[in-house]
Scaffold this active site. Sequence first.
Site, PDB file in Angstrom:
ATOM      1  CG  HIS A 204      -0.248   0.364   2.487  1.00  0.00           C
ATOM      2  ND1 HIS A 204       0.372  -0.597   3.243  1.00  0.00           N
ATOM      3  CD2 HIS A 204      -0.040   1.533   3.130  1.00  0.00           C
ATOM      4  CE1 HIS A 204       0.919  -0.047   4.295  1.00  0.00           C
ATOM      5  NE2 HIS A 204       0.697   1.258   4.251  1.00  0.00           N
TER       6      HIS A 204
HETATM    7  C1  UD1 Z   1      -2.044   5.897   5.104  1.00  0.00           C
HETATM    8  C2  UD1 Z   1      -0.781   6.477   5.700  1.00  0.00           C
HETATM    9  C3  UD1 Z   1       0.298   5.427   5.740  1.00  0.00           C
HETATM   10  C4  UD1 Z   1      -0.183   4.181   6.436  1.00  0.00           C
HETATM   11  C5  UD1 Z   1      -1.482   3.707   5.817  1.00  0.00           C
HETATM   12  C6  UD1 Z   1      -2.028   2.567   6.614  1.00  0.00           C
HETATM   13  C7  UD1 Z   1      -0.412   8.870   5.276  1.00  0.00           C
HETATM   14  C8  UD1 Z   1       0.402   9.851   4.521  1.00  0.00           C
HETATM   15  N1  UD1 Z   1      -0.271   7.587   4.900  1.00  0.00           N
HETATM   16  O1  UD1 Z   1      -1.763   5.546   3.755  1.00  0.00           O
HETATM   17  O2  UD1 Z   1       1.409   5.914   6.459  1.00  0.00           O
HETATM   18  O3  UD1 Z   1       0.798   3.191   6.301  1.00  0.00           O
HETATM   19  O4  UD1 Z   1      -2.442   4.767   5.829  1.00  0.00           O
HETATM   20  O5  UD1 Z   1      -2.923   1.782   5.861  1.00  0.00           O
HETATM   21  O6  UD1 Z   1      -1.125   9.235   6.174  1.00  0.00           O
HETATM   22  N2  UD1 Z   1      -8.894   4.824   0.461  1.00  0.00           N
HETATM   23  C9  UD1 Z   1     -10.161   4.303   0.318  1.00  0.00           C
HETATM   24  N3  UD1 Z   1     -10.817   3.914   1.449  1.00  0.00           N
HETATM   25  C10 UD1 Z   1     -10.286   4.022   2.688  1.00  0.00           C
HETATM   26  C11 UD1 Z   1      -9.004   4.552   2.815  1.00  0.00           C
HETATM   27  C12 UD1 Z   1      -8.310   4.961   1.690  1.00  0.00           C
HETATM   28  O7  UD1 Z   1     -10.703   4.196  -0.781  1.00  0.00           O
HETATM   29  O8  UD1 Z   1     -10.951   3.629   3.674  1.00  0.00           O
HETATM   30  C13 UD1 Z   1      -8.168   5.246  -0.775  1.00  0.00           C
HETATM   31  C14 UD1 Z   1      -8.562   6.656  -1.213  1.00  0.00           C
HETATM   32  O9  UD1 Z   1      -8.481   6.715  -2.610  1.00  0.00           O
HETATM   33  C15 UD1 Z   1      -7.451   7.479  -0.615  1.00  0.00           C
HETATM   34  C16 UD1 Z   1      -6.255   6.558  -0.779  1.00  0.00           C
HETATM   35  O10 UD1 Z   1      -6.778   5.253  -0.531  1.00  0.00           O
HETATM   36  O11 UD1 Z   1      -7.269   8.696  -1.264  1.00  0.00           O
HETATM   37  C17 UD1 Z   1      -5.109   6.830   0.138  1.00  0.00           C
HETATM   38  O12 UD1 Z   1      -5.548   6.906   1.477  1.00  0.00           O
HETATM   39  P1  UD1 Z   1      -4.668   7.713   2.548  1.00  0.00           P
HETATM   40  O13 UD1 Z   1      -5.289   7.555   3.885  1.00  0.00           O
HETATM   41  O14 UD1 Z   1      -4.363   9.098   2.080  1.00  0.00           O
HETATM   42  O15 UD1 Z   1      -3.288   6.976   2.516  1.00  0.00           O
HETATM   43  P2  UD1 Z   1      -2.906   5.451   2.688  1.00  0.00           P
HETATM   44  O16 UD1 Z   1      -2.248   5.008   1.434  1.00  0.00           O
HETATM   45  O17 UD1 Z   1      -4.059   4.679   3.199  1.00  0.00           O
HETATM   46  N1  UDP Z   2      -4.006  -5.177   8.711  1.00  0.00           N
HETATM   47  C1  UDP Z   2      -5.289  -5.677   8.822  1.00  0.00           C
HETATM   48  N2  UDP Z   2      -5.924  -6.092   7.681  1.00  0.00           N
HETATM   49  C2  UDP Z   2      -5.355  -6.039   6.451  1.00  0.00           C
HETATM   50  C3  UDP Z   2      -4.031  -5.520   6.347  1.00  0.00           C
HETATM   51  C4  UDP Z   2      -3.377  -5.080   7.507  1.00  0.00           C
HETATM   52  O1  UDP Z   2      -5.839  -5.753   9.922  1.00  0.00           O
HETATM   53  O2  UDP Z   2      -6.004  -6.419   5.472  1.00  0.00           O
HETATM   54  C5  UDP Z   2      -3.325  -4.702   9.930  1.00  0.00           C
HETATM   55  C6  UDP Z   2      -1.976  -5.327  10.169  1.00  0.00           C
HETATM   56  O3  UDP Z   2      -2.120  -6.566  10.842  1.00  0.00           O
HETATM   57  C7  UDP Z   2      -1.277  -4.265  11.002  1.00  0.00           C
HETATM   58  C8  UDP Z   2      -1.846  -2.981  10.455  1.00  0.00           C
HETATM   59  O4  UDP Z   2      -3.053  -3.331   9.776  1.00  0.00           O
HETATM   60  O5  UDP Z   2      -1.629  -4.381  12.366  1.00  0.00           O
HETATM   61  C9  UDP Z   2      -0.856  -2.397   9.498  1.00  0.00           C
HETATM   62  O6  UDP Z   2      -1.442  -1.407   8.779  1.00  0.00           O
HETATM   63  P1  UDP Z   2      -0.928  -0.958   7.358  1.00  0.00           P
HETATM   64  O7  UDP Z   2      -0.114  -2.019   6.747  1.00  0.00           O
HETATM   65  O8  UDP Z   2      -2.117  -0.477   6.638  1.00  0.00           O
HETATM   66  O9  UDP Z   2      -0.054   0.330   7.716  1.00  0.00           O
HETATM   67  P2  UDP Z   2       1.433   0.574   8.220  1.00  0.00           P
HETATM   68  O10 UDP Z   2       1.720  -0.327   9.359  1.00  0.00           O
HETATM   69  O11 UDP Z   2       2.326   0.365   7.040  1.00  0.00           O
HETATM   70  O12 UDP Z   2       1.428   2.019   8.598  1.00  0.00           O
END
Ligand code: UD1
Ligand code: UDP
Length: 356
Positions: A204
Amino acid sequence: MKLLTVIGARPQFIKAATVSRALAAHHPDSREILVHTGQHYDANMSDVFFDELDIPRPGHHLGIGGGSHGQNTGRMLEKLDALMVQEKPDWVLVYGDTDSTLAGALAAAKLHIPVAHVEAGLRSFNRRMPEEINRVLTDHVADLLFAPTQLALRNLQKEGIADSKIHVVGDVMYDAALYYRPLARKPAWFDALKVGEFALCTIHRAENTDDPERMRGILAGLAESPLPVVLPLHPRTRKQLAQFHLGLPDTVRAVDPVGYLEMVWLESHCRLVVTDSGGVQKEAYFHGKPCVTLRDETEWVELVEVGANVLVGTDEARIQNALASMRPCVGDQQHLYGQGDSAQRLLDQLIRGASH
Ligand code: UD1
Ligand code: UDP
């Protein structure tokens, strides 16, 4: 003590679950107001964690998600500022390195409300990552910094942050892994697969998903996997694959994002983990699984040093080689991330800080 906690993204719900539980159990005189920024909003990226992990329902939901980094952070800042003026907390608590983390820390600091940062001092030294900017800025406005490891402490010291503000308390994700492991749940769709004979993959990171060349490299590497690859697909990745017209190879079985209890089951029953996630790299180790990391650097360098994790970037051949050669590792024998009591340790410091 009145604590205002800002959360918004999947890993923050999991981290907050352990801390909120410890607060309610050990500090019943304290009051926590949970604020959900709305950064993650799909049911399987947000509600599922509140339902499964017994996290108290947020007192406030800001409904801000889906925008650019600047839009999200700016809109959160404005709403959090008004909310903090209204709630007058003694402390603001933020987790990790997301846009919600930075907005929470900055809003509080500008109102002179003390800020505590959980997972302080992590550094990738790659300023192109939005997370690196969020971490550095949050650490520099925080009043109490809870570092998970000695290395995180050293990173903060090198940046001139006073020792008196920093406490090495271990990692709350280790607390969560120990607490929830007995509650882990097999996903209903798993039956077509075999325990111990699949690779678990998550992707991601913006640096991967937003770059079609990097994504092509990852998919080509996964195509050569000797094991079936289970891929709970983050919504960001799903959208980017469609945007770049990239299909998944036959070796990969994509499923919707799973709840944490199912994720822990998958992590505990897979052969190995392939990921660009920060949290999943550590969880692989907690559950005794080797990890192939689809990044050029990691904040969790101790995992690489003990041989539990290998960094392969997005190069097809390196991914393929690592998938074929990673051997089972032993879990947290060395207590790299504390003893599973990090939530209590950080709350003790926070309560002490609040009474001064
Ligand atoms: C964010 C965090 C990242 C973290 C990750 C955990 C920032 C800069 N990044 O990344 O550090 O590792 O969360 O998962 O804060 N979207 C959906 N539905 C959702 C959430 C997101 O459709 O419920 C899509 C949307 O198009 C959105 C994109 O994902 O614009 C990115 O979401 P965003 O929360 O900005 O960043 P992540 O890649 O999720
Ligand atoms: N996780 C989850 N379901 C998923 C993928 C990840 O519950 O489908 C959990 C995972 O076990 C961990 C957390 O989400 O506890 C990690 O989040 P993510 O990888 O989105 O973000 P990061 O740790 O890179 O910020």
